[in-house]
Design a protein around this motif. Structure first.
Motif, PDB file in Angstrom:
ATOM      1  N   CYS A 317       0.809  -1.231   0.000  1.00  0.00           N
ATOM      2  CA  CYS A 317       0.000   0.000   0.000  1.00  0.00           C
ATOM      3  C   CYS A 317       0.842   1.281   0.000  1.00  0.00           C
ATOM      4  N   THR A 318       2.155   1.151  -0.003  1.00  0.00           N
ATOM      5  CA  THR A 318       3.015   2.345   0.085  1.00  0.00           C
ATOM      6  C   THR A 318       2.790   3.299  -1.073  1.00  0.00           C
ATOM      7  N   GLN A 319       2.689   2.774  -2.311  1.00  0.00           N
ATOM      8  CA  GLN A 319       2.516   3.647  -3.475  1.00  0.00           C
ATOM      9  C   GLN A 319       1.218   4.429  -3.385  1.00  0.00           C
ATOM     10  N   ALA A 320       0.127   3.752  -3.027  1.00  0.00           N
ATOM     11  CA  ALA A 320      -1.153   4.452  -2.894  1.00  0.00           C
ATOM     12  C   ALA A 320      -1.091   5.510  -1.794  1.00  0.00           C
ATOM     13  N   ALA A 321      -0.370   5.195  -0.690  1.00  0.00           N
ATOM     14  CA  ALA A 321      -0.247   6.162   0.397  1.00  0.00           C
ATOM     15  C   ALA A 321       0.550   7.373  -0.043  1.00  0.00           C
ATOM     16  N   ASN A 322       1.625   7.156  -0.804  1.00  0.00           N
ATOM     17  CA  ASN A 322       2.432   8.279  -1.283  1.00  0.00           C
ATOM     18  C   ASN A 322       1.639   9.151  -2.231  1.00  0.00           C
ATOM     19  N   ARG A 324      -1.424   9.796  -2.165  1.00  0.00           N
ATOM     20  CA  ARG A 324      -2.403  10.577  -1.422  1.00  0.00           C
ATOM     21  C   ARG A 324      -1.758  11.418  -0.321  1.00  0.00           C
ATOM     22  N   GLY A 325      -0.447  11.288  -0.174  1.00  0.00           N
ATOM     23  CA  GLY A 325       0.232  12.059   0.854  1.00  0.00           C
ATOM     24  C   GLY A 325      -0.086  11.586   2.261  1.00  0.00           C
ATOM     25  N   VAL A 326      -0.265  10.276   2.410  1.00  0.00           N
ATOM     26  CA  VAL A 326      -0.601   9.700   3.707  1.00  0.00           C
ATOM     27  C   VAL A 326       0.576   8.851   4.182  1.00  0.00           C
ATOM     28  N   SER A 327       0.980   9.023   5.410  1.00  0.00           N
ATOM     29  CA  SER A 327       2.037   8.196   5.995  1.00  0.00           C
ATOM     30  C   SER A 327       1.413   7.002   6.700  1.00  0.00           C
ATOM     31  N   VAL A 328       2.080   5.849   6.584  1.00  0.00           N
ATOM     32  CA  VAL A 328       1.596   4.622   7.212  1.00  0.00           C
ATOM     33  C   VAL A 328       2.623   4.170   8.245  1.00  0.00           C
ATOM     34  N   GLU A 329       2.186   4.040   9.483  1.00  0.00           N
ATOM     35  CA  GLU A 329       3.050   3.617  10.588  1.00  0.00           C
ATOM     36  C   GLU A 329       2.679   2.187  11.000  1.00  0.00           C
ATOM     37  N   LEU A 330       3.691   1.342  11.126  1.00  0.00           N
ATOM     38  CA  LEU A 330       3.489  -0.028  11.587  1.00  0.00           C
ATOM     39  C   LEU A 330       4.170  -0.200  12.929  1.00  0.00           C
ATOM     40  N   ALA A 331       3.377  -0.477  13.968  1.00  0.00           N
ATOM     41  CA  ALA A 331       3.904  -0.678  15.314  1.00  0.00           C
ATOM     42  C   ALA A 331       4.172  -2.163  15.518  1.00  0.00           C
ATOM     43  N   ALA A 332       5.406  -2.489  15.862  1.00  0.00           N
ATOM     44  CA  ALA A 332       5.782  -3.887  16.069  1.00  0.00           C
ATOM     45  C   ALA A 332       5.223  -4.393  17.394  1.00  0.00           C
ATOM     46  N   PRO A 333       4.817  -5.690  17.460  1.00  0.00           N
ATOM     47  CA  PRO A 333       4.330  -6.255  18.728  1.00  0.00           C
ATOM     48  C   PRO A 333       5.470  -6.434  19.726  1.00  0.00           C
ATOM     49  N   ILE A 334       5.125  -6.552  20.996  1.00  0.00           N
ATOM     50  CA  ILE A 334       6.141  -6.727  22.031  1.00  0.00           C
ATOM     51  C   ILE A 334       6.894  -8.036  21.838  1.00  0.00           C
ATOM     52  N   SER A 335       6.182  -9.083  21.482  1.00  0.00           N
ATOM     53  CA  SER A 335       6.789 -10.394  21.243  1.00  0.00           C
ATOM     54  C   SER A 335       6.211 -10.963  19.948  1.00  0.00           C
ATOM     55  N   PRO A 336       6.931 -11.893  19.308  1.00  0.00           N
ATOM     56  CA  PRO A 336       6.440 -12.453  18.044  1.00  0.00           C
ATOM     57  C   PRO A 336       5.044 -13.075  18.203  1.00  0.00           C
ATOM     58  N   VAL A 337       4.203 -12.824  17.233  1.00  0.00           N
ATOM     59  CA  VAL A 337       2.838 -13.339  17.242  1.00  0.00           C
ATOM     60  C   VAL A 337       2.587 -14.037  15.912  1.00  0.00           C
ATOM     61  N   VAL A 354      -6.519  -1.644   5.260  1.00  0.00           N
ATOM     62  CA  VAL A 354      -5.477  -0.619   5.214  1.00  0.00           C
ATOM     63  C   VAL A 354      -5.712   0.310   4.025  1.00  0.00           C
ATOM     64  N   GLU A 355      -6.071  -0.242   2.867  1.00  0.00           N
ATOM     65  CA  GLU A 355      -6.357   0.601   1.702  1.00  0.00           C
ATOM     66  C   GLU A 355      -7.525   1.546   1.993  1.00  0.00           C
ATOM     67  N   ASN A 356      -8.522   1.046   2.708  1.00  0.00           N
ATOM     68  CA  ASN A 356      -9.656   1.890   3.079  1.00  0.00           C
ATOM     69  C   ASN A 356      -9.204   3.053   3.976  1.00  0.00           C
ATOM     70  N   ALA A 357      -8.308   2.756   4.930  1.00  0.00           N
ATOM     71  CA  ALA A 357      -7.800   3.807   5.818  1.00  0.00           C
ATOM     72  C   ALA A 357      -6.992   4.842   5.043  1.00  0.00           C
ATOM     73  N   ILE A 358      -6.178   4.391   4.088  1.00  0.00           N
ATOM     74  CA  ILE A 358      -5.402   5.317   3.263  1.00  0.00           C
ATOM     75  C   ILE A 358      -6.326   6.177   2.406  1.00  0.00           C
ATOM     76  N   ARG A 359      -7.393   5.562   1.890  1.00  0.00           N
ATOM     77  CA  ARG A 359      -8.317   6.284   1.012  1.00  0.00           C
ATOM     78  C   ARG A 359      -9.030   7.401   1.759  1.00  0.00           C
ATOM     79  N   TYR A 360      -9.395   7.153   3.027  1.00  0.00           N
ATOM     80  CA  TYR A 360     -10.177   8.154   3.753  1.00  0.00           C
ATOM     81  C   TYR A 360      -9.365   8.941   4.781  1.00  0.00           C
ATOM     82  N   GLY A 361      -8.129   8.509   5.048  1.00  0.00           N
ATOM     83  CA  GLY A 361      -7.297   9.241   6.008  1.00  0.00           C
ATOM     84  C   GLY A 361      -6.815  10.565   5.428  1.00  0.00           C
TER      85      GLY A 361
END
Length: 449
Positions: A317-322, A324-337, A354-361
């Motif tokens: 989704c990076t290209q679509a976010a770029n 639209r000028g939207v940054s996407v942050e991915l928070a890593a979990p505390i331990s592997p899941v 995620v695409e929906n969030a980029i479209r409306y964010g």
């Protein structure tokens, strides 16, 4: 009987039961006749001994050997007997020469039996001993004809009884098996009819407690699976036609518009790019529907690292976010899941959200991964207009778009969230729009590995 008839379960059971009973009847018939023959032989021996003993009791020792006395008729009956003493025949029965010769051969020997086969007579010899001196030999005979007649009669009667018993057993086995298999045949016919015309019907015989109720429960489960498979097929066909209608129509419209008049190379390129984008949307929709169908049918298996699946979605989704000028942050979990679905299915389920969030964010989208008991939750948050409480379920219906989309905040076809929820639920998960006062907030849950 045809091979198909022999292959029938009822016919095989009937033949097996008849064969087992037949073997038992034959064994009993043979055993009966052997025991009867032995008993008759013992009876003939006893009679011969008794008659020889009666004659022996009538003898008197003399200086010249033995003297015969009177023997009660009831003791000897009509049996022949002979008395031999010192090479002489003191008493001789009127018998065929072969019997007389056989009796003479027993003189001087020990006590024993001798069957004269040609005359059907059994002879028994007993030494005449007085004061520890052997003075002669008594030979008594008994006719075997009555015993043989009894044996033949018993054999014929036992064979007739065996045949009658086999007929009775065959009739009883046929009726019992017919009665036992009648419900099975009826259930089979009903199941075949219901599977073709009335998939809503079931036997519903309650908790299985015997063979028939277990069969009914199995057929009910089979009908349930057939009905579920048919529903999946119908839903797949319906969703395929519904969800491909819009992108295919756009491809046709774009191609038609491009062919109406001569265009510049840049305009043709723009038209082809639109066609390619919509074609990819069609391919993605088809792949998502196939993945959902495979998951519902239990054909998809595997596990995946939740963070890696989320990172793959962010990369896609990076290209679509770029754009639209939207940054996407991915928070890593505390331990592997790990999630209990394969990586492709996890990504396909998460990507539309995620695409929906980029479209409306408006400028920022955050994606985090957490484990909650037996579920893994992907939380997708954006700073867009959010979802009204009244629309939190409606936006997951195919073809329906929320207020934000109708107000021009997005350009989707209303298909992504519906497919995403379908995939999640097929994998025993779900997707929900959570209440939020600061933009959109979606929770994607999948089972843990």
């Amino acid at each position: 009987m045809s091979r198909l008839g022999i292959r029938g379960v009822r016919t095989r059971l009937f033949l097996a039961a008849l064969g087992a009973v037949g073997v038992a009847v034959v064994a009993m018939t043979v055993a009966f006749n052997l025991l009867l023959g032995r008993s008759l032989s013992h009876n003939a021996d006893a009679v011969a001994r008794a008659r020889a003993g009666a004659q022996l009791a009538a003898l008197r020792p003399t200086t010249n050997g033995l003297a015969t006395g009177e023997t009660p008729d009831e003791a000897l009956g009509e049996s022949p007997f002979w008395v031999f003493s010192r090479g002489k025949t003191l008493e001789a029965a009127r018998s065929p020469e072969v019997v007389t010769a056989a009796a003479r051969s027993l003189a001087g020997g020990r006590s024993r039996f001798l069957d004269v086969g040609n005359a059907d007579v059994r002879l028994y010899s007993v030494p005449a001993v007085f004061e520890e001196k052997r003075l002669g030999t008594v030979v008594a005979g008994v006719s075997l004809a009555p015993y043989e007649q009894t044996r033949r009669t018993a054999l014929i009667d036992s064979l007739a009884l065996a045949v009658l018993l086999m007929l009775v057993v065959a009739l009883a086995a046929y009726r019992v098996l017919a009665a036992a298999f009648r419900p099975v045949a009826q259930m089979t016919e009903s199941a075949a009819d219901w599977s073709e015309h009335r998939l809503d019907r079931r036997f519903e015989l309650g908790e299985p407690h015997d063979e028939l109720t277990r069969l009914a429960a199995t057929l009910d489960q089979l009908l349930d699976r057939i009905a579920a498979s048919l529903r999946r097929e119908q839903r797949f066909s319906s969703e395929l036609s519904h969800e491909l209608r819009t992108p295919v129509a756009r491809i046709v419209a774009e191609a038609d518009l491009a062919l109406r008049r001569e265009r510049t190379s840049s305009e043709y390129r723009a038209a082809l790019e639109d066609v390619l984008r919509h074609a990819k949307e069609v391919a993605s929709t088809i792949e998502a529907l196939v993945a959902a169908a495979q998951q519902e049918a239990g054909l998809a298996h595997g596990t995946a690292d939740a963070h890696e699946a989320a990172a793959k979605v962010v990369e896609i989704c990076t290209q679509a976010a770029n754009e639209r000028g939207v940054s996407v942050e991915l928070a890593a979990p505390i331990s592997p899941v790990r999630v209990g679905v394969d990586p492709e299915l996890a990504a396909r389920t998460l990507q539309p959200v995620v695409e929906n969030a980029i479209r409306y964010g408006r400028g920022h989208v955050r994606l985090s991964v957490n484990r909650n008991g037996t579920k893994v939750t992907f939380l997708v948050e954006d700073d867009g207009p959010g979802v009204d409480d009244a629309e939190r379920e409606r936006i997951f219906e195919a073809g329906l778009r929320g207020t934000a989309a109708r107000n021009g905040s997005g350009d989707g076809a209303g298909l992504g969230l519906a497919l995403a929820r379908r995939l999640a639920r097929a994998a025993s998960g779900d997707i929900e729009a959570l209440p939020s006062s600061n933009g959109g907030r979606f929770a994607v849950t999948l089972p843990t590995a």
